[in-house]
Every structure is written in C-alpha cells, then in structure tokens.
Design an enzyme around this catalytic site. Structure first.
Site, PDB file in Angstrom:
ATOM      1  CG  ASP A  90     -31.629 -21.545  37.741  1.00 20.61           C
ATOM      2  OD1 ASP A  90     -30.847 -20.934  36.547  1.00 20.61           O
ATOM      3  OD2 ASP A  90     -31.935 -20.960  38.629  1.00 20.61           O
ATOM      4  CG  ASN A 138     -35.915 -19.190  38.276  1.00 25.00           C
ATOM      5  OD1 ASN A 138     -35.277 -18.664  37.319  1.00 25.00           O
ATOM      6  ND2 ASN A 138     -35.727 -18.916  39.717  1.00 25.00           N
ATOM      7  CG  ASP A 187      13.464 -13.264  44.937  1.00 23.89           C
ATOM      8  OD1 ASP A 187      14.264 -12.837  44.178  1.00 23.89           O
ATOM      9  OD2 ASP A 187      13.893 -13.809  46.149  1.00 23.89           O
ATOM     10  CG  ASP A 224       9.987 -18.558  49.333  1.00 27.48           C
ATOM     11  OD1 ASP A 224      10.707 -17.226  49.500  1.00 27.48           O
ATOM     12  OD2 ASP A 224      10.625 -19.627  49.025  1.00 27.48           O
ATOM     13  CG  ASP A 271       8.783 -12.428  49.834  1.00 25.56           C
ATOM     14  OD1 ASP A 271       9.383 -11.589  49.301  1.00 25.56           O
ATOM     15  OD2 ASP A 271       9.383 -13.701  49.976  1.00 25.56           O
ATOM     16  CG  ASN A 307     -38.182 -17.026  28.711  1.00 24.13           C
ATOM     17  OD1 ASN A 307     -38.690 -17.152  27.539  1.00 24.13           O
ATOM     18  ND2 ASN A 307     -37.856 -18.375  29.286  1.00 24.13           N
TER      19      ASN A 307
END
Length: 847
Positions: free
Chosen positions: A694, A690, A336, A597, A601, A665
């Site tokens: 990570d 692993n 709006d 708002d 709406d 891998n």
C-alpha cells in the site's frame, strides 16, 4: 460590570420577538453602535464560535482513532491482545506494530489533506457586516457573538437569530425553515409570544437570506442556540450522498461479501485440519485485512485534497471534497449567460423615447433612478450611471421601493427642483402593467392601450438584435406623501433603455472544448427568447431548440424530462423553474452542474449534482455551492473539470491495484493453506505484505494521467471493477501457485518458503501498478516520478528485509541467489502476462 445573562435563559423566560429592542440592548450590554473588539473577543470565548456542530473541525485524536474503527481491525486488535496471554507475545507485538504503523500513516495523510483543504476554504469564507467600535467592518460569520449589530442587504445570509432594529422594504426568504416559497416582509415592532415562526415579522433567523431591501439587526443567539441550531440537533444535517461516495460504498459492499466468504471458509477448513485455533483465527483475520484496501480512505482523501490544491491553482476552490468526482463526471453544464458566457460588463446602448429616438428625458430619469438606488448593487444601474452623468444638486431622494423578483421594478421618489416625481424602471411588461398613459416626445399623453402593440413590436426588434430592453415610467406625486407599492399605478410610460453585454472573445471556442470533453452547455436565462436566440447564435449554438418559461409551466414533470435533453437554451425562465429544469435533467440520467451567483439561483444550486458559484456572488449562493470559482470564466471551469477527472482516474488506479494484486495474493494464500502442512505466511507477514504494497500508492495522487481518461466523463462502475478484480486476480494467482510449486520443488525450509513467497507477493504487487495504472502499454504511459521512486524503494526494502536483523522477529530467512533469480523470472513473466491480458481485457470490456 454586571454579569451577562445566558441568552438561552432570556429566550426561555421571554421569547425575544415579544421584547422591545431597547430592553434587549440593555440585557446584552450593547448599543446601536455595536460591541467593542474586546467585548466581542470575550464573548467569543464564552459562547463559542457561531457555527453548528456539524461544521466543527475533526480533532486530531478523533481522526487518529477513526483509522482503527474498521470492524476487522478491531477484531484483529482483540485477537492480538488475546495472543499476549495464550500465544506468542513477540508475534502479537509485531502484528500490533504493523496495524499501528498503517493507522498512523493513514492519519498523517488525512490530516495533511484536511489542513490543506481548510486553508483553501478560508479563501471563500462567508462574511458578515457588523458594527464594532462604532464602525462597519467585515468579519467571518463564525466570529459573531450575541450583542453584535449586523447590517444586511439583498443577497446576504442571515448569520444568526436577530431582532430587527431598522428595516427598509426588507423581504427574507425563509423557505429553509418554513417551506414557504415566497419571501416574507419584515418590519420592526413587537409580535405575540405564540405567533408561529413564519409570522414573527420582527425576527430574523440564521440560515435564511435577504431577498431584497436593507436592515440593521441585533444578534440575539448564535450557533446551537439558534432555531436552525435546534433543528440541526433534532435531525442529522447531512449533505446528499454524491455519486463518488455512493460508488465507494458499493465497492466496500462488494469487498465485504468476498472477504466474509473467504475468511469463514479458511478459518473453518484450517480448524478442521487440526491447525492451531489461534493461528488459524489470526491467519483468517490477516487475510481479511490483506484483501481489504486498508488505506483506501487515506488514498481517497489524499487524492481529493491533492486535486483540490491543483484546482485552487486554476482558481477553482472546492468546498466539499467528494464533489470533485461529480465535477469530473459532469456531462451537462447549465449556466446563465451574464458574466459567464458574456463579458459581464453591461453597457447601455441607448435611452429611447416611444418612437425609438434618443431621449434626454428618458436618460435623465433613468439616471436619477439608478443614482439613488440603494437596494443592492447591480450591473444595470452601474451601466446607466456610466452612460451619461447629470447634475443632481437640485434633487433629493425621498423614498424607495426596492426591486424584487415579483414586481420586477425599482421605484424611486425624487424631489426634482422642488417637484416630487416617482420614477420606475424594470422589465418592460411589468413597467407597462403599472402605466395608464404613454408620453410623446412633445409631452402630450396618449392612452397606453393605443400604443401597446407598437411598444411590443419595437421591443421585439431590439430583442432580435440581442439587446436587453427595460422600460422607464414616471408620474408626478403630491408634495407631502409617503410611498408604498400601491403608488405604482396610473404611471406614464416614457421610453426604453437598451442594454448589451457582448459574448466573451473566446467563449465559443471554450464551449466547443467543453463539447469535446463530453460536456453539453445549456443556457438558462430570464431574457426573452429573441435575445436568448441572438446571443446563443453568437456563442456558436446555432439552430438550438429553445424552451420558454411559460411553455415549461404547461408541462408535466415527465414531459419536461423527455424534452430537456434536446433543448440547449431555456429563455424567460423564472427562478423556481431553474430547479425544475435541473431536476428534470438529473432524472433523464445526466450528471448536472449549475453555475449561479444570484439570490434566485439558490434552489438550482442545491438541486444540481455540482453547484458552482463565484467568489463575488451573493453570500447565499456562495454558501450553497460546492465549488467556488475565483474568476467568473468558463476557461477556469474547463481546467477544473480536467482536474476533477485526473483525481478520479488516480483514485481508480489504487482500486485496480488493490483489487487485482490483493485479491490474487490472498486467494492464492487461502488455497495454499488448504493443502500445505503449514500456514503459507504467518499473520504478521500477511499484514506486513499489505502495508508495504500500500505504501507506494500514497503517491498515486501525483501520477500522470492518460489524455483519454480526461476527454470523457467517468463514473464508478462496480461491475467493471468486479470483472477487473477477477481477471487480474486469476493472473496473479497463477503466478503465486507457480511460486509455490517452485519453492516446494526446491524443498526449501519453511522459513525460506515464507520468505520467498513474501518477496514475490510484495514485489509483484508493487510493480503491477505500472501495468494496471493505464490502458496503454507499460512503455507508452509514463508514471509519475514519485510513484516510481516509492515503488522501487519498497522493492529494494523487501529484497533487503530477510538479510537484516528484523528477519528473525518476523520469521524470515535469507534466500540463496539462485532462488532469488528464479523468483525474479517469475515476477518478470507475471508483469509480461498481465500486460498481454490487459490488452485483451480492454478490447472486451469498456471502461
């Protein structure tokens, strides 16, 4: 003090809408002045917070256990337990420790992210107005208890199941429960026990909202005891899946397919080659874990929470973390104009008579109407009161018919110096529909039909100047009279109110910046097409195609879908048409954001991919929205979009690293196990690989993002990720096999072979993130300091591991310096080759 009966029992024995308010007050041991703070605190402990189960905070233990719910992890834990009795208990303990460390790391990150988000959500908490100790106060809706007295006004969410004590022209939208699109009028009194929910006029239901009028009500049931709570118990109330969540799910499916094929094949071949079954099983499972980006949920949570914190610094509060990605990939923003594109401070330009001349009578009657209005605060009435103040000591308000979205009028019955006058103001067409006469400046009356065309022409003139125009009408009323909507007829049209709300100073520039970010702004307004056209030109949207509400009514869904892409201004739009526009845009392939708002709406906010509201919005709009702005400003939104894209870009970096290095891998290891007389890495070593690779990625949320990743919306592209995984996985495998060849050629012992390959796998996987994190050269895109620090910490730890006391239980052996040097050359060649392949890849494949 007598024991308070359970409220579920009251509802079961006697439906509360059939019982007088006085009896309920007695049962609930409360009064019309409300509970005391002490009573409320005791009841809160007894009945629990006023929320549904779906909104409960995930407990720490549940969050910790969720880190181990993966089927692969569960199988691995089972196999580890089995090896305690059939195999090497020390190996089993090491594997168990690595899995637990990985899970605790994920838990720690997700817990921190969840706590940070909870603090942010507290900033936009929906509150209820209640009477406590006889005075009005605002409290969080979760703190409401049976026996509380709540005061409601237009825009408020009804926070619990309540019985009306008083109502003034109260209309409630109950569509969430009944599906009825029109609001229901509510009033005090008793209703039959067998009345359907939609006809229980004295009852208010949790989750519905007040559209107009005011009320005072007694809270009867809260949380799961409410009608909405029962409904949520019968069906799973789950928010619609976002584009981001859908992308993660599809990515998971892709990994699952690759993992299953690889694991089954490797296990079968190793058993066929007469390698130990338990070792082969653990090896295959460890490969599966190694291929799976175990910490992806934690990395996503940390990325999104980090993004939410950064967005909060830009005055953007994220209520649902997964919506951040949609925010970043949004390419159409519907808004709006009032308050977002304009100053939001409506000013009255003039109060004019039938001929367009300033009129004191129009000004005074408009002031009386605005002064006595109590339905809900609005900027128009405030502008009228600010324009010119009048002495009202001889005036008295007698009655009011609040504004609603069907009549589009507000009427006040006033005693003005002893004479009763009904004064109406509202949308010009709707005010004219209630008029039989028009009043000239000298007070003479003329038939409205004779001047309607002249009024319409003047209205169009005002609109072409960008002015919003309201009509004012009145009529004398008998001395003793009530007031209802039937009285809004045979009125006298008095004149016009012209209002203006200038565009914000830098709004045109901000709209251009949005366009540069790939976001098209579309204005949806209830103003007529002339006002909408004038304002859109002031905002730099010149020559915009305009579509009006009446034209939309004549269109089919498919016709509207074909039109919306070309239309940037929608004028004269009714509340229900906003939702149609949003849905049409989504069907046309756009990711749609909607800023709203107001009460009208809500349906559009729910339909949009990203519902955006502001902290000062009506409760129901703020509750429906996924993102809440602490400042109603497009500049704030601009920064939020950038942060959303940064968050998504950083998440993709982890995906690229995990899929390329992990896939390479694990594929290499699977292949090597087929021709090597021993397992290339033990299960515990695979899991440690692993975990270490990570770990640096937990800092990816703070990494720098290239400007081009922010300039355009991005979405999950599984086909692109698959191509990336295969391309860079092959590059990784080539250098893995080069490492195998080197170690076999050097004829190192088995423990040194595993140590050498472990070093090459971890260090190359850790360093490759500097290549895959950006399309740019490794020398032109600067990584974040925390990512650099974490990565080189892991590199140093990996190099040191074979030389520490931990080497023995993990089955590592120190490597001679010449071997370390040769491995270093292989890693350097790998990084250089990956950098070259990256340039070739991005020339052929577009992200």
């Amino acid at each position: 003090m007598t024991k308070l009966p359970p409220f579920t029992a009251i509802k079961r024995d006697l439906p509360f809408w059939t019982v007088a308010a006085e009896r309920h007050l007695e049962w609930l041991q409360t009064t019309t002045d409300g509970l005391s703070h002490e009573q409320a605190a005791e009841r809160l402990k007894r009945y629990g917070a006023n929320r549904l189960n779906g909104k409960k905070k995930t407990g720490s233990w549940r969050l910790l256990l969720s880190q181990f719910k993966s089927s692969i992890i569960l199988i691995l834990l089972f196999a580890t337990g089995l090896s305690f009795f059939l195999h090497d208990r020390i190996d089993a303990l090491i594997i168990l420790s690595i899995v637990l460390i990985s899970g605790v790391l994920g838990f720690w990150q997700e817990k921190g992210a969840a706590d940070a988000v909870e603090k942010l959500l507290a900033l936009v908490q929906v509150k209820a107005t209640v009477l406590r100790n006889g005075t009005l106060s605002e409290i969080a809706v979760e703190a409401l208890v049976p026996g509380d007295i709540v005061v409601l006004k237009a825009g408020d969410i009804i926070p619990a199941d309540c019985l009306l004590l008083a109502a003034d022209h109260l209309f409630v939208d109950e569509a969430i429960l009944t599906g009825e699109s029109y609001p229901v009028e509510k009033s005090t009194g008793l209703v039959a026990a067998d009345a359907p929910l939609s006809q229980r006029s004295n009852a208010l239901w949790m989750g519905t909202h007040v559209q107009s009028g005011e009320a005072k009500a007694l809270v009867i049931a809260t949380g799961q005891a409410t009608e909405f709570g029962k409904l949520s118990g019968r069906i799973e109330l789950k928010a619609p899946e976002t584009d981001f969540e859908r992308g993660v799910r599809h990515f998971g499916y892709m990994l699952m397919e690759v993992t299953l094929i690889l694991v089954i094949m490797i296990f079968a071949v190793n058993v066929y080659l007469h390698k130990p079954v338990i070792d082969s099983f653990l090896f295959a499972l460890a490969l599966a874990v190694g291929l799976t980006p175990q910490l992806l949920p934690a990395v996503i949570s940390v990325n999104l929470a980090h993004g939410a914190k950064r967005m909060a610094e830009e005055k953007v509060i994220v209520k649902r973390l997964a919506s951040i990605e949609n925010f970043g990939s949004m390419n159409v923003l519907c808004s709006d104009k009032t308050g977002t594109l304009t100053e939001g401070k409506v000013r009255l330009k003039g109060a004019l008579d039938l001929n367009g001349n300033p009129s004191g009578k129009v000004s005074r009657y408009a002031y009386l109407n605005a002064f006595y209005e109590t339905g809900f605060n609005n900027s128009i009435d405030e502008a009228i009161r600010d324009f010119c103040a009048f002495d009202v000591k001889d005036c008295r308000k007698l009655a009011e018919i609040p504004y609603d979205f069907h009549r589009k009028r507000l009427s006040i019955l006033v005693s003005d110096s002893g004479m009763n006058v009904l004064i109406s103001k509202g949308a010009l067409t709707n005010v004219l529909d209630a008029c039989t006469y028009a009043e000239n400046r000298d007070g003479t009356l003329i038939d409205i039909k004779q001047v309607r065309a002249r009024i319409q022409k003047r209205y169009e003139t005002f609109s072409a100047q960008g002015l919003r125009t309201l009509g004012v009408a009145y009529k004398p009323m008998p001395e003793e009279t009530g007031l209802d909507k039937d009285d809004e007829q045979d009125m006298r049209f008095l004149g016009f109110l012209t209002l203006f709300d200038p565009p914000k100073a830098h709004c045109a520039q901000t709209i251009e910046q949005l366009r540069q970010l790939g976001v098209t702004l579309k204005i949806i307004t209830g103003d007529n097409r002339l006002v909408a056209d004038a304002v859109s030109q002031q905002l730099g949207l010149s020559n915009s195609k305009i579509l009006t509400g009446p034209e939309i009514d004549q269109m089919s869904g498919r016709a509207l879908m074909n039109q919306v892409a070309e239309v940037n201004v929608f004028a004269e739009v009714e509340p229900n048409q906003k939702e149609r526009i949003i849905i049409a845009l989504k069907k046309a392939g756009f990711v749609v954001g909607y800023i709203g708002d107001g009460i009208n709406d809500v349906s559009a906010l729910h339909a949009a991919d990203v519902g955006i509201s502001v902290d000062s919005a009506a409760d129901v709009a703020k509750e429906t929205a996924q993102i809440v702005l602490l400042e109603k400003n497009l500049d704030v939104l601009l920064e939020g979009i950038k942060e959303g894209r940064i968050t998504f870009a950083n998440t993709l970096k982890y995906v690229f690293m995990a899929t390329s290095a992990n896939f390479g891998n694990m594929f290499s290891m699977a292949g090597a196990s087929l021709f090597l007389p021993f397992l290339p890495l033990l299960p515990k070593q695979i899991l440690l690989t692993n975990l270490l690779t990570d770990f640096p990625e937990m800092t990816i949320a703070s990494d720098h993002v290239d400007a081009e990743m922010v300039t355009q919306p991005r979405r999950w592209d599984i086909q692109f990720i698959r191509k990336f995984m295969i391309t860079f996985g092959i590059v990784s495998s080539v250098f893995d096999y080069l490492t195998f060849g080197l170690l076999l050629w050097l004829q190192v012992p088995v423990e040194q072979f595993r140590s050498g390959w472990f070093l090459e796998s971890v260090i190359s996987a850790a360093l490759i993130v500097f290549v895959v994190r950006s399309k740019k050269s490794i020398f032109k895109s600067r990584p974040g300091k925390y990512l650099v620090l974490a990565t080189f910490t892991i590199v140093a730890l990996t190099l040191a591991l074979p030389y520490t006391p931990l080497a023995v239980p993990i089955s590592f052996q120190p490597l001679p310096l010449p071997v370390l040097g040769l491995l270093g050359i292989i890693i350097l060649l790998y990084i250089m080759t990956a950098e070259y392949v990256k340039r070739f890849f991005y020339r052929r494949v577009k992200l």
